[in-house]
Write an enzyme that holds these catalytic residues in place. Structure first.
Site, short mmCIF file in Angstrom:
data_model
loop_
_atom_site.label_atom_id
_atom_site.label_comp_id
_atom_site.label_asym_id
_atom_site.label_seq_id
_atom_site.Cartn_x
_atom_site.Cartn_y
_atom_site.Cartn_z
N ARG A 171 40.09 23.80 32.89
CA ARG A 171 40.94 22.73 33.40
C ARG A 171 41.34 23.06 34.83
O ARG A 171 41.04 24.13 35.35
CB ARG A 171 42.20 22.57 32.54
CG ARG A 171 43.13 23.77 32.59
CD ARG A 171 44.31 23.63 31.65
NE ARG A 171 43.86 23.56 30.26
CZ ARG A 171 43.60 24.63 29.53
NH1 ARG A 171 43.75 25.84 30.03
NH2 ARG A 171 43.17 24.51 28.29
N GLY A 172 42.04 22.11 35.47
CA GLY A 172 42.68 22.37 36.75
C GLY A 172 41.75 22.84 37.85
O GLY A 172 40.63 22.35 38.01
N VAL A 197 39.96 37.39 30.16
CA VAL A 197 39.83 38.33 31.29
C VAL A 197 40.70 39.56 31.13
O VAL A 197 40.61 40.49 31.94
CB VAL A 197 40.14 37.64 32.63
CG1 VAL A 197 39.14 36.53 32.91
CG2 VAL A 197 41.58 37.14 32.70
N ASN A 240 39.87 32.71 39.14
CA ASN A 240 40.89 31.67 39.04
C ASN A 240 41.82 31.85 37.85
O ASN A 240 42.96 31.39 37.89
CB ASN A 240 40.22 30.30 38.95
CG ASN A 240 41.21 29.20 38.62
OD1 ASN A 240 42.01 28.81 39.45
ND2 ASN A 240 41.16 28.71 37.38
N TYR A 262 56.09 36.19 38.68
CA TYR A 262 54.92 35.50 39.23
C TYR A 262 54.69 35.90 40.69
O TYR A 262 53.58 36.19 41.10
CB TYR A 262 55.09 33.99 39.12
CG TYR A 262 53.87 33.23 39.59
CD1 TYR A 262 52.71 33.21 38.81
CD2 TYR A 262 53.87 32.57 40.81
CE1 TYR A 262 51.58 32.53 39.25
CE2 TYR A 262 52.74 31.89 41.25
CZ TYR A 262 51.60 31.88 40.47
OH TYR A 262 50.47 31.22 40.90
N LYS A 298 51.34 37.79 42.34
CA LYS A 298 50.52 37.24 43.42
C LYS A 298 50.54 38.14 44.65
O LYS A 298 49.53 38.25 45.36
CB LYS A 298 51.00 35.82 43.77
CG LYS A 298 50.56 34.79 42.75
CD LYS A 298 49.04 34.82 42.58
CE LYS A 298 48.54 33.82 41.57
NZ LYS A 298 47.06 33.89 41.41
#
Length: 254
Positions: A16-17, A70, A96, A163, A167
């Site tokens: 998706r996305g 993953v 991703n 989060y 990142k």
């Protein structure tokens, strides 16, 4: 003739996305695409790996779908083995797959959730990159693209301790890896896509305030194609923001 004719690309989190949009763009540009995702979304979001496979097939693209978590080293290694066995090479890895926790304080995030997100958002790019690098090194060329975020560098963006930290780790992982593999002519770049309208963002209540300002994931396609075509001699070790594509970076710039 597509820009990626003859190339083989792996896209993770492609049910998706953004992952789905990039996989479809790569296929339209002529690449053979290996897409992977978990068999079932733990969040219950719409979209499946098989649906993406079918849409790429329907568009005339060459695609192989592989169920892969993953966070599982054995599954990642098997996915890469299958990709090389079928297509003979791996030119691009688009990391991703990821998950998001926003708006929660450190006391609200228990250790199990912390560890899980880090295993996905940071460990995923590590495991997938580690698995494909021997293939790319043997070829003497390749491109790895990791997804970054404005939240990695600006606390005011609202990413929160978990989060944003994940990142920021992806950013530094990418920059260090780019330097580590440059002698093998492998590019490693960070693509910061900006705010998008996707199944994941639709599930976050506060995103509705700026929904009209968000782009469709397909808008990121040209950026992802440009990065896929790079090697260490052309464009590597960069934080590339989609919003700046065509102005500070992209074809004919630099």
């Amino acid at each position: 003739m597509g820009q990626m004719d003859g190339m083989v690309a792996i896209v993770t989190g492609a049910s998706r996305g953004l992952g789905k949009a990039i996989a479809m763009e790569y296929a339209r540009e002529g690449a053979s695409v290996v897409i992977c995702a978990r068999g079932q979304s733990p969040t219950g979001l719409p979209g499946t790996l098989q649906e993406t496979v079918q849409e790429i097939h329907d568009g005339g693209g060459e695609v192989m779908g592989v169920n892969c978590d993953v966070t599982d080293e054995a599954q990642v290694e098997e996915m890469v083995r299958q990709a090389r066995e079928r297509f003979g090479r791996i030119d691009v890895l688009f990391n991703n797959a990821g998950t998001m926790v926003l708006g929660e304080t450190i006391l609200e995030i228990d250790p199990a959730r912390w560890d899980q997100l880090i295993r996905i958002n940071v460990g995923g790019p590590y495991r997938c990159s580690r698995a494909v690098l021997p293939v790319m090194m043997e070829q003497g060329k390749g491109s790895i693209i990791n997804i970054g975020s404005r939240m990695a560098t600006d606390p005011a963006q609202g990413g929160g301790v978990l989060y944003s930290a994940s990142k920021a780790a992806v950013h530094m992982f990418s920059l260090c890896l780019a330097d580590e593999v440059k002698d093998y002519n492998i590019a490693v770049n960070i693509l910061s896509p900006g705010a998008m309208r996707s199944e994941g963002s639709a599930a976050i209540p506060w995103t509705q305030r700026d929904w009209h300002e968000r782009v469709d994931p397909s808008a990121v396609g040209p950026c992802a194609v440009f990065l896929a075509l790079q090697d260490a001699s052309t464009f590597t070790g960069q934080l590339a923001a989609r919003a700046d594509f065509g102005t500070t970076w992209g074809p004919g710039i630099g």
